[in-house]
Write an enzyme that holds these catalytic residues in place. Structure first.
Site, PDB file in Angstrom:
ATOM      1  N   ALA A   2     -11.227   2.441   4.742  1.00 55.43           N
ATOM      2  CA  ALA A   2     -10.236   1.374   4.935  1.00 55.43           C
ATOM      3  C   ALA A   2      -9.150   1.513   3.881  1.00 55.43           C
ATOM      4  O   ALA A   2      -9.411   1.420   2.682  1.00 55.43           O
ATOM      5  CB  ALA A   2     -10.901   0.011   4.816  1.00 55.43           C
ATOM      6  N   TYR A  53      -2.596  -1.076  -6.838  1.00 56.06           N
ATOM      7  CA  TYR A  53      -3.455  -1.174  -5.659  1.00 56.06           C
ATOM      8  C   TYR A  53      -3.033  -0.137  -4.617  1.00 56.06           C
ATOM      9  O   TYR A  53      -3.849   0.658  -4.139  1.00 56.06           O
ATOM     10  CB  TYR A  53      -3.354  -2.597  -5.088  1.00 56.06           C
ATOM     11  CG  TYR A  53      -4.168  -2.807  -3.843  1.00 56.06           C
ATOM     12  CD1 TYR A  53      -5.549  -2.693  -3.871  1.00 56.06           C
ATOM     13  CD2 TYR A  53      -3.563  -3.132  -2.641  1.00 56.06           C
ATOM     14  CE1 TYR A  53      -6.302  -2.888  -2.717  1.00 56.06           C
ATOM     15  CE2 TYR A  53      -4.299  -3.341  -1.490  1.00 56.06           C
ATOM     16  CZ  TYR A  53      -5.670  -3.215  -1.537  1.00 56.06           C
ATOM     17  OH  TYR A  53      -6.402  -3.412  -0.403  1.00 56.06           O
TER      18      TYR A  53
END
Ligand code: UDP
Length: 322
Positions: A123, A155
């Site tokens: 993911a 991130y």
């Protein structure tokens, strides 16, 4: 070394919001499901619909634990790797955990899968497109990230490393990997604790507090219902044509955040006010937001025959009714 393969799926991060819906879908298909989750942002209550069901087992632990991860991968025929740091606010607050969990966790899963040749779905995130203005975003488009001094981008960058690594395992070692870039996913059980806008607005509307719209509220996102997202994940993870590909998973229904706030207020019958909060009050650290985020879903449609369709009104009603 062949694994025992007694479970159809290992789901890392299976006690999280998306993971728990995924586990419910897999169990409803009759699949055996093993979950690895450290319960850092996931919770046992998310798994109320799974616990005790035949073919389901939860192991509380970390994907950073190599021996544990290897052992669980060995018992599984496929892996869906969802375990990761979640939520922009969370990420800004915990930058070390974000980078380590995302990079080392994925490396650990890929190494373990490589040992038995187990296919892996990784993911990834629409955050990867960063500040690109090339909307709608295609999987082969450039990624445009901000300076390393701004934690938000750690991130996206850590997920980009995950993607590079997964693709390298495919190209270099022949490990069957599929990468899904998830766009804003919402639905029952999602917590507003990590900054996500829709559960926040719903909670603010429910409790009569102001709906906090950041910036001018003209930034857009495309929200998808979690059931449609987990359906796409399973479909891609089982499709040999998807191996070695990066695939956007999301809806193309674009909405401004201010309009989202208005919809939440009217559909839930709340009289909360809508309050515009400047970014520098909402986030620390010279926060940069993206103005528009819309996926190109051509590849998703080609590979799975469908794309997420639920509109925001229906999504809000579904969350209210849950
Ligand atoms: N946002 C907002 N109010 C909130 C939380 C978020 O206006 O209370 C905004 C946020 O700045 C962003 C959008 O809503 O523009 C989506 O934020 P979220 O954190 O849900 O997802 P992401 O930024 O990862 O798309």
């Amino acid at each position: 070394m062949p694994g025992t393969g007694e479970y159809d799926y290992l789901v890392t991060g299976g006690a999280g919001f998306i993971g728990s819906h995924l586990c419910e879908l897999l169990l409803s298909r009759g699949n055996g499901v093993l979950v690895l989750d450290d319960l850092s942002t996931g919770s046992l209550s998310n798994l109320d619909g799974c616990s005790g069901r035949e073919g389901f087992r939860l192991v509380v632990g970390s994907v950073l634990d190599e021996a544990l991860t290897r052992g669980l991968v060995n018992q599984s025929r496929r892996v869906i790797h969802l375990a990761a740091a979640v939520g922009v606010e969370n990420i800004i607050r915990q930058p070390v955990e974000t980078i380590e969990t995302n990079v080392r966790g994925t490396e650990t899963v890929l190494m373990a899968a490589q040992a038995t040749g187990v296919p892996v779905f990784i993911a990834s995130t629409s955050e990867i497109y960063g500040k690109s203005e090339n909307v709608p975003f295609r999987e082969d488009g450039d990624i445009v990230l901000g300076a390393t001094g701004r934690s938000r981008w750690s991130y996206a960058c850590s997920k980009a490393v995950d993607e590079f690594l997964a693709l390298a395992y495919w190209k270099d070692k022949g490990l069957p990997v599929v990468i899904g870039r998830l766009f804003n996913t919402v639905g029952p059980r999602q917590s507003g604790r990590y900054g996500m806008v829709l559960p926040r607005f719903m909670e603010q509307a429910r409790t009569g507090r102001p709906l906090t719209v950041f910036g001018d509220g003209r930034q857009t996102r495309c929200f998808s219902l979690v059931h449609e997202i987990v359906d796409a994940i399973v479909s891609l993870s089982e499709n040999p044509e998807a191996v070695g590909r990066v695939v956007n998973i999301g809806s193309t229904r674009e909405i401004e955040i201010l309009e989202l706030a208005e919809k939440v207020r009217s559909i839930s019958g709340s009289d909360s006010e809508i309050r515009l909060i400047p970014y520098d009050e909402a986030y620390p650290d010279d926060f940069e937001d993206m103005r528009r985020r819309v996926p190109d879903v051509t590849l998703l449609r080609e590979l799975t025959g469908r794309v997420p369709e639920a509109d925001v009104d229906a999504i809000i009603r579904e969350i209210l009714g849950s």
